[in-house]
Design a protein around this motif. Structure first.
Motif, PDB file in Angstrom:
ATOM      1  N   LYS A   1       0.836  -1.213   0.000  1.00 33.64           N
ATOM      2  CA  LYS A   1       0.000   0.000   0.000  1.00 33.64           C
ATOM      3  C   LYS A   1       0.872   1.265   0.000  1.00 33.64           C
ATOM      4  N   VAL A   2       1.886   1.225  -0.861  1.00 36.05           N
ATOM      5  CA  VAL A   2       2.762   2.388  -1.009  1.00 36.05           C
ATOM      6  C   VAL A   2       2.772   2.773  -2.485  1.00 36.05           C
ATOM      7  N   LYS A   3       2.651   4.063  -2.771  1.00 32.66           N
ATOM      8  CA  LYS A   3       2.650   4.524  -4.168  1.00 32.66           C
ATOM      9  C   LYS A   3       4.080   4.495  -4.703  1.00 32.66           C
ATOM     10  N   ILE A   4       4.273   3.747  -5.790  1.00 30.05           N
ATOM     11  CA  ILE A   4       5.620   3.566  -6.342  1.00 30.05           C
ATOM     12  C   ILE A   4       5.758   4.322  -7.657  1.00 30.05           C
ATOM     13  N   ASN A   5       6.899   4.949  -7.844  1.00 35.78           N
ATOM     14  CA  ASN A   5       7.233   5.563  -9.123  1.00 35.78           C
ATOM     15  C   ASN A   5       8.038   4.532  -9.928  1.00 35.78           C
ATOM     16  N   PRO A   6       7.417   3.943 -10.967  1.00 36.41           N
ATOM     17  CA  PRO A   6       8.084   2.842 -11.668  1.00 36.41           C
ATOM     18  C   PRO A   6       9.340   3.274 -12.414  1.00 36.41           C
ATOM     19  N   SER A   7       9.497   4.570 -12.631  1.00 35.81           N
ATOM     20  CA  SER A   7      10.734   4.998 -13.290  1.00 35.81           C
ATOM     21  C   SER A   7      11.791   5.452 -12.286  1.00 35.81           C
ATOM     22  N   SER A   8      11.491   5.308 -11.001  1.00 36.84           N
ATOM     23  CA  SER A   8      12.526   5.605  -9.997  1.00 36.84           C
ATOM     24  C   SER A   8      13.601   4.511 -10.061  1.00 36.84           C
ATOM     25  N   MET A   9      14.762   4.818  -9.511  1.00 35.41           N
ATOM     26  CA  MET A   9      15.823   3.810  -9.439  1.00 35.41           C
ATOM     27  C   MET A   9      15.431   2.766  -8.394  1.00 35.41           C
ATOM     28  N   PHE A  10      15.494   1.510  -8.767  1.00 34.27           N
ATOM     29  CA  PHE A  10      15.198   0.425  -7.808  1.00 34.27           C
ATOM     30  C   PHE A  10      16.508   0.005  -7.152  1.00 34.27           C
TER      31      PHE A  10
ATOM     32  N   ASN B   1      23.308   1.210   4.541  1.00 32.81           N
ATOM     33  CA  ASN B   1      22.201   1.539   3.652  1.00 32.81           C
ATOM     34  C   ASN B   1      21.225   2.489   4.361  1.00 32.81           C
ATOM     35  N   CYS B   2      20.889   2.191   5.610  1.00 31.47           N
ATOM     36  CA  CYS B   2      19.969   3.048   6.369  1.00 31.47           C
ATOM     37  C   CYS B   2      20.517   4.471   6.475  1.00 31.47           C
ATOM     38  N   LEU B   3      21.805   4.590   6.754  1.00 31.84           N
ATOM     39  CA  LEU B   3      22.399   5.930   6.882  1.00 31.84           C
ATOM     40  C   LEU B   3      22.332   6.664   5.540  1.00 31.84           C
TER      41      LEU B   3
ATOM     42  N   PRO C   1      14.847  10.097  -8.285  1.00 33.21           N
ATOM     43  CA  PRO C   1      13.934   9.342  -7.414  1.00 33.21           C
ATOM     44  C   PRO C   1      14.417   7.910  -7.190  1.00 33.21           C
ATOM     45  N   ARG C   2      14.257   7.454  -5.955  1.00 34.25           N
ATOM     46  CA  ARG C   2      14.710   6.096  -5.601  1.00 34.25           C
ATOM     47  C   ARG C   2      13.627   5.338  -4.856  1.00 34.25           C
ATOM     48  N   THR C   3      13.529   4.063  -5.152  1.00 37.19           N
ATOM     49  CA  THR C   3      12.734   3.156  -4.336  1.00 37.19           C
ATOM     50  C   THR C   3      13.709   2.159  -3.733  1.00 37.19           C
ATOM     51  N   VAL C   4      13.918   2.298  -2.431  1.00 37.51           N
ATOM     52  CA  VAL C   4      14.870   1.409  -1.764  1.00 37.51           C
ATOM     53  C   VAL C   4      14.110   0.230  -1.177  1.00 37.51           C
TER      54      VAL C   4
ATOM     55  N   ASP D   1       6.804  10.682  -4.221  1.00 39.24           N
ATOM     56  CA  ASP D   1       7.329   9.381  -4.660  1.00 39.24           C
ATOM     57  C   ASP D   1       8.803   9.468  -5.041  1.00 39.24           C
ATOM     58  N   ARG D   2       9.500  10.508  -4.551  1.00 41.60           N
ATOM     59  CA  ARG D   2      10.929  10.635  -4.882  1.00 41.60           C
ATOM     60  C   ARG D   2      11.793   9.692  -4.052  1.00 41.60           C
ATOM     61  N   LEU D   3      11.289   9.302  -2.904  1.00 48.45           N
ATOM     62  CA  LEU D   3      12.033   8.363  -2.055  1.00 48.45           C
ATOM     63  C   LEU D   3      11.043   7.470  -1.305  1.00 48.45           C
ATOM     64  N   LYS D   4      11.187   6.195  -1.514  1.00 44.37           N
ATOM     65  CA  LYS D   4      10.345   5.233  -0.796  1.00 44.37           C
ATOM     66  C   LYS D   4      11.252   4.160  -0.200  1.00 44.37           C
TER      67      LYS D   4
END
Ligand SMILES: *Cc1c(COP(=O)(O)O)cnc(C)c1O
Length: 754
Positions: free
Chosen positions: A485-494, A510-512, A531-534, A569-572
């Protein structure tokens, strides 16, 4: 389809040493799709199932994972089985049929909760019980030295029931066997000497014996020292060695005279590979059989044992090394303890007393312990590490004394993965695009991927590769939105970091990085960010406090960032629940995403995405920034506070953890994490922070240029061919087992032979 081991004999193939891969873990995952891929019948099945009005992908999702492993070590054993069958080796995997595999992970309120993995509940269609090959395994008892020889008597017996699973090679009409043992109480268990008269109690007590194969220990890189685990280790070794020797005797390899088997030829026909020290008891057990049972002279038996066994070291972390208390060992395996003492005395010929103490199998101290790694090095003809840098460390630090004494023993065998499961099966889109350019031979010869270098400037190819990746990402985005249930930007870096949660695996770094990106976005809202989806995933050992805190930290950071309207959606940040083999695949199924084992991120920019088992290996091929931790020696002290005071962004992140910024309902939640990082971080996270941030910055810059990014992806794929487990196994075969992977063509079973 004929078993390869049998067909060698049937077809009169010269050879044939049998390879026995002994492992306490086989992390197989699902079997259905892999079987169809290797048999080349996926399309046929797809069509047939469709005509029945069913959906093959849906059926595939119903299968339980065979989760009989923790992580890399167990998955390596599974990849090796695939490669050994594909290369036509007469190889067997031997292990334990755990009734409960690695636990299922649930996330509740951000914390990991474990659930039992009852994977056999609805039966297992891929296994076949072989009660005709059931064998006894002895425990406890005492040793009697008589004129006729040594006797181990008054033991308790547990039966080992074999279950066979077929291991098909890739389109080569070869099927090998993985044989897993299950513990069974004998029918007279506890009825003879104990519990006389209490029949009910005696039957209930059968559980005690059968508990041996009940559950996989969920520790990755950690030695727990529980008696039940030692029982598991001896159980698999004792049953397997009986099976090996029965097979050796029944073939005419032994001798024309069936009464006196000639064990001198044993090492030419049998190779035993020890996957870490877990099956190390193979060494004293083989000695016991040869000396006590087969009445062989000690020195001859020792030569046979050494020439038969080889040991793979997986880690140099001290807390992972098996050191069994002598007291526990003596109670459970009294004869083996004697044999180990004798091995130590006769085969550790060292004058220098200090060196002798360092190399001893028996460690003195307030608790005397048996060092299983030392036993393995002494009792094997080959010792190997699993990546170039790791094998150097093995020679120069942990086993330095042994290396100086017998340098020729030490080898490197860089890990690899099977391209069938991890490319064909899980990313058919990418495999198809590759095949269009270089044909299909790369499936059994991954080094051919380097031909892709001819196409780095091919516009159509660049577009096709980018398209496959984008399609995978779109599918995965849909899955993530639905599941989390999180909005994802599919063109963000995975940005994906999946592996067991452990301080040495650097999830905290990674957390830091995430916190720093977040702080930068909040500080400068109008600036443009990539934008990143971590996504971070992995299981924590249930008793590993800090690993569980790391999971809570990741989910807490996600709760704050994902719900911050300024970030959008720039950072998830998403914690991927219950990471396991079938999740790592997530290829053609609804979930999408590229294989997590092969390299989609550009070389040099592969920062935290060190995917594995090629992970340490990858670094061999790829020049990277040196980690800031130039001080690897013990003498070089590490002062976390120095970094904390010198680097403002690092300080801000740590202060936020201390103040409860990411845990408003429990401000003290991450007190222990901060205290560890500041005062006793064995893995020196802060020392890498700056270089890591800079490297991720370069990754961001590259991501802004999609064409260049994709070209690097292609170059990276082109240089990943080394990391096929086929290459790894070919090296084991030639340099350790003394067998040549044969190109013998086994005819298909339905075509009669001349
Ligand atoms: C490959 C694999 C691992 C090992 O990954 P590392 O990054 O080497 O730790 C662990 N778990 C699963 C499910 C895997 O498929």
């Amino acid at each position: 389809v004929a078993s390869r081991a049998l067909s060698n004999v049937a077809l009169n193939v010269p050879s044939c040493g049998r390879i026995y891969y002994l492992s306490l873990e086989f992390y197989m995952g699902r079997t259905l799709q892999n079987t169809m891929v290797n048999l080349g019948m996926q399309n046929v099945c797809d069509e047939a199932i469709y005509q029945l009005g069913l959906d093959l992908e849906e059926l595939e999702e119903i299968e339980e994972d065979a989760g009989l492993g923790n992580g890399g070590l167990g998955r390596l054993a599974a990849c090796f089985l695939d490669s050994m069958a594909t290369l036509g080796l007469a190889a067997y995997g031997y292990g334990i049929r755990y009734e409960f595999g690695i636990f299922n992970q649930k996330i509740l309120d951000g914390w990991q909760v474990e659930e039992a993995d009852d994977w056999l509940r609805y039966g297992n269609p891929w296994e076949k019980a072989r009660p005709e090959y059931m064998l006894p395994v002895h425990f406890y008892g005492r040793v009697e030295h008589t004129a006729e020889g040594v006797k181990w008597i008054d033991t308790q017996v547990v039966l080992a029931m074999p279950y066979d699973t077929p291991v098909p090679g890739y389109k080569n009409n070869t099927v090998n066997t993985m044989r897993l043992w299950s513990a069974k109480a004998p029918n007279d268990f506890n009825l003879q000497e104990f519990n006389v008269g209490d029949y009910i109690e005696a039957v209930l007590d059968r559980n005690l014996a059968e508990n041996i194969s009940r559950v996989l220990y969920p520790n990755d890189n950690f030695f727990e020292g529980k008696e039940l685990r030692l029982k598991q280790e001896y159980f698999v070794v004792a049953a397997t060695l009986q099976d090996i020797i029965r097979r050796f005797k029944s073939s005419n390899f032994g001798s024309r005279d069936p009464v006196r088997t000639c064990f001198e030829t044993f090492p030419d026909k049998v190779a035993i590979q020890l996957n870490d020290t877990h099956p190390a008891l193979s060494i004293p057990e083989l000695m016991r059989i040869l000396v006590d049972v087969e009445k062989m002279e000690w020195e001859k038996a020792w030569e046979v044992t050494k020439r038969t066994c080889a040991y793979t070291n997986h880690t140099v972390l001290p807390e992972a090394l098996e050191r069994w208390p002598v007291t526990m060992f003596e109670k459970l395996l009294p004869r083996h303890l004697e044999i180990i003492y004798t091995i130590n005395q006769r085969h550790l010929d060292v004058r220098d007393l200090d060196r002798l103490r360092r190399m001893s199998v028996i460690e003195e101290g307030d608790c005397k312990r048996i060092n299983m790694a030392h036993l393995c090095v002494i009792g094997s003809h080959a010792v190997n590490g699993v990546a170039r840098i790791h094998s150097e460390i093995v020679k120069n630090s942990v086993f330095k004394d042994f290396y100086e004494m017998e340098p020729e023993k030490f080898q490197n065998k860089t890990n690899g993965i099977t391209p069938r499961r991890w490319l064909l099966l899980c990313n058919p889109g990418l495999a198809g695009v590759i095949a269009e350019k270089i044909g299909e031979d790369f499936v059994t010869d991954l080094s051919q991927l380097k031909k892709l270098l001819d196409f780095v400037d091919d516009e159509v190819f660049i577009r096709d590769v980018a398209k496959v990746k984008q399609e995978n990402k779109l599918k995965f985005s849909a899955y993530l939105e639905e599941t989390y249930k999180v909005k994802i930007n599919p063109s963000s870096m995975f940005d994906v970091h999946v592996k067991r949660i452990h301080e040495y695996k650097r999830q905290l770094l990674n957390c830091l990085h995430i916190i720093t990106l977040y702080n930068r976005m909040r500080k400068d809202p109008s600036k443009s960010f990539v934008p990143r989806t971590v996504m971070i995933g992995g299981k924590a050992a249930p008793g590993y406090y800090m690993a569980k805190m790391i999971i809570k930290l990741i989910t807490s950071i996600g709760d704050v960032i994902n719900n911050d309207p300024y970030i959008g959606d720039r950072l998830k940040v998403i914690f991927l629940e219950n990471y396991r083999v079938s999740f790592a695949e997530k290829g053609k199924t609804a979930k999408g995403v590229d294989s997590l084992k092969l390299p989609p991120l550009p070389a040099g920019g592969s920062v935290n995405r060190d995917r594995s088992p090629a992970a340490p290996a990858q670094r061999e091929a790829t020049p990277r920034t040196e980690p800031a931790t130039a001080c690897t020696s013990l003498l070089c002290r590490y002062n976390a506070r120095e970094y904390y005071e010198r680097i403002p962004e690092l300080r801000q992140a740590i202060d936020q953890l201390s103040s409860g910024f990411f845990s408003p309902k429990d401000p003290g939640c991450f007190r222990d994490v901060v205290n560890m990082l500041m005062n006793h971080d064995r893995f020196k996270v802060f020392a890498d922070y700056q270089a890591y941030m800079e490297c991720q910055g370069r990754v961001d810059q590259l991501y802004r240029k999609p064409r260049e990014w994709t070209k690097k992806v292609i170059k990276n794929i082109a240089s990943s061919g080394k990391f096929s487990s086929d290459r790894t196994i070919t090296e084991y075969a030639r340099e350790i087992w003394g067998v040549e992977p044969s190109a013998v063509k086994i005819p298909p079973p339905n075509i009669p032979r001349e």
